[in-house]
Design a protein around this motif. Sequence first.
Motif, PDB file in Angstrom:
ATOM      1  N   ASP A  83      53.039  40.991  59.978  1.00 15.66           N
ATOM      2  CA  ASP A  83      52.350  41.189  58.632  1.00 15.66           C
ATOM      3  C   ASP A  83      53.399  41.608  57.723  1.00 15.66           C
ATOM      4  OD1 ASP A  83      50.280  39.746  59.768  1.00 15.66           O
ATOM      5  OD2 ASP A  83      49.358  41.402  60.145  1.00 15.66           O
ATOM      6  N   TYR A  84      53.318  41.258  56.470  1.00 13.76           N
ATOM      7  CA  TYR A  84      54.005  42.058  55.628  1.00 13.76           C
ATOM      8  C   TYR A  84      52.914  42.339  54.519  1.00 13.76           C
ATOM      9  CZ  TYR A  84      58.413  40.485  57.167  1.00 13.76           C
ATOM     10  OH  TYR A  84      59.249  40.257  57.956  1.00 13.76           O
ATOM     11  N   VAL A  85      52.885  43.740  53.721  1.00 13.56           N
ATOM     12  CA  VAL A  85      52.050  44.358  53.062  1.00 13.56           C
ATOM     13  C   VAL A  85      52.598  44.060  51.562  1.00 13.56           C
ATOM     14  CG1 VAL A  85      50.920  46.544  52.328  1.00 13.56           C
ATOM     15  CG2 VAL A  85      51.496  46.321  54.644  1.00 13.56           C
ATOM     16  N   HIS A  86      51.790  43.326  50.803  1.00 16.06           N
ATOM     17  CA  HIS A  86      52.123  42.826  49.472  1.00 16.06           C
ATOM     18  C   HIS A  86      50.685  42.993  48.497  1.00 16.06           C
ATOM     19  CE1 HIS A  86      54.315  39.720  47.170  1.00 16.06           C
ATOM     20  NE2 HIS A  86      54.038  40.525  46.578  1.00 16.06           N
ATOM     21  N   ASP A  87      51.059  43.660  47.627  1.00 23.75           N
ATOM     22  CA  ASP A  87      49.748  43.699  46.770  1.00 23.75           C
ATOM     23  C   ASP A  87      48.370  44.011  47.210  1.00 23.75           C
ATOM     24  OD1 ASP A  87      51.388  42.902  44.610  1.00 23.75           O
ATOM     25  OD2 ASP A  87      51.008  40.669  44.766  1.00 23.75           O
ATOM     26  N   GLY A  88      48.344  44.925  48.288  1.00 23.15           N
ATOM     27  CA  GLY A  88      47.110  45.664  48.920  1.00 23.15           C
ATOM     28  C   GLY A  88      46.268  44.675  50.068  1.00 23.15           C
TER      29      GLY A  88
END
Length: 99
Positions: A32-37
């Motif tokens: 998973d990639y964390v992007h904009d919360g």
Amino acid sequence: MTTVHQEHAEHATHHHGPDCGHDAVPHGDHVDYVHDGHLHREHEGHWDECEPAGHAVHEGHEHVHHDECGHAQVRHGDHVDYLHDGHRHAEHGDHWDDH
């Protein structure tokens, strides 16, 4: 625990990877990639929101996470998840949930 399949349609121009600048979180058989919360995962040529369905208590999790506990922190919506032993843990009332 299952994951809801919800395509992130607006995520067509950015491609996550080791050098994209977003936190990578190993999650089962994918990353998973964390992007904009929120979290994104690649899925059959598009990006999905990767959010757990339901409520999964992390039984036997006696460690209390905090700013200086040594585990990586990931801002996730209205709270912080902590990366610990290959899981994302989130405080929920008097226990920790396993994301």
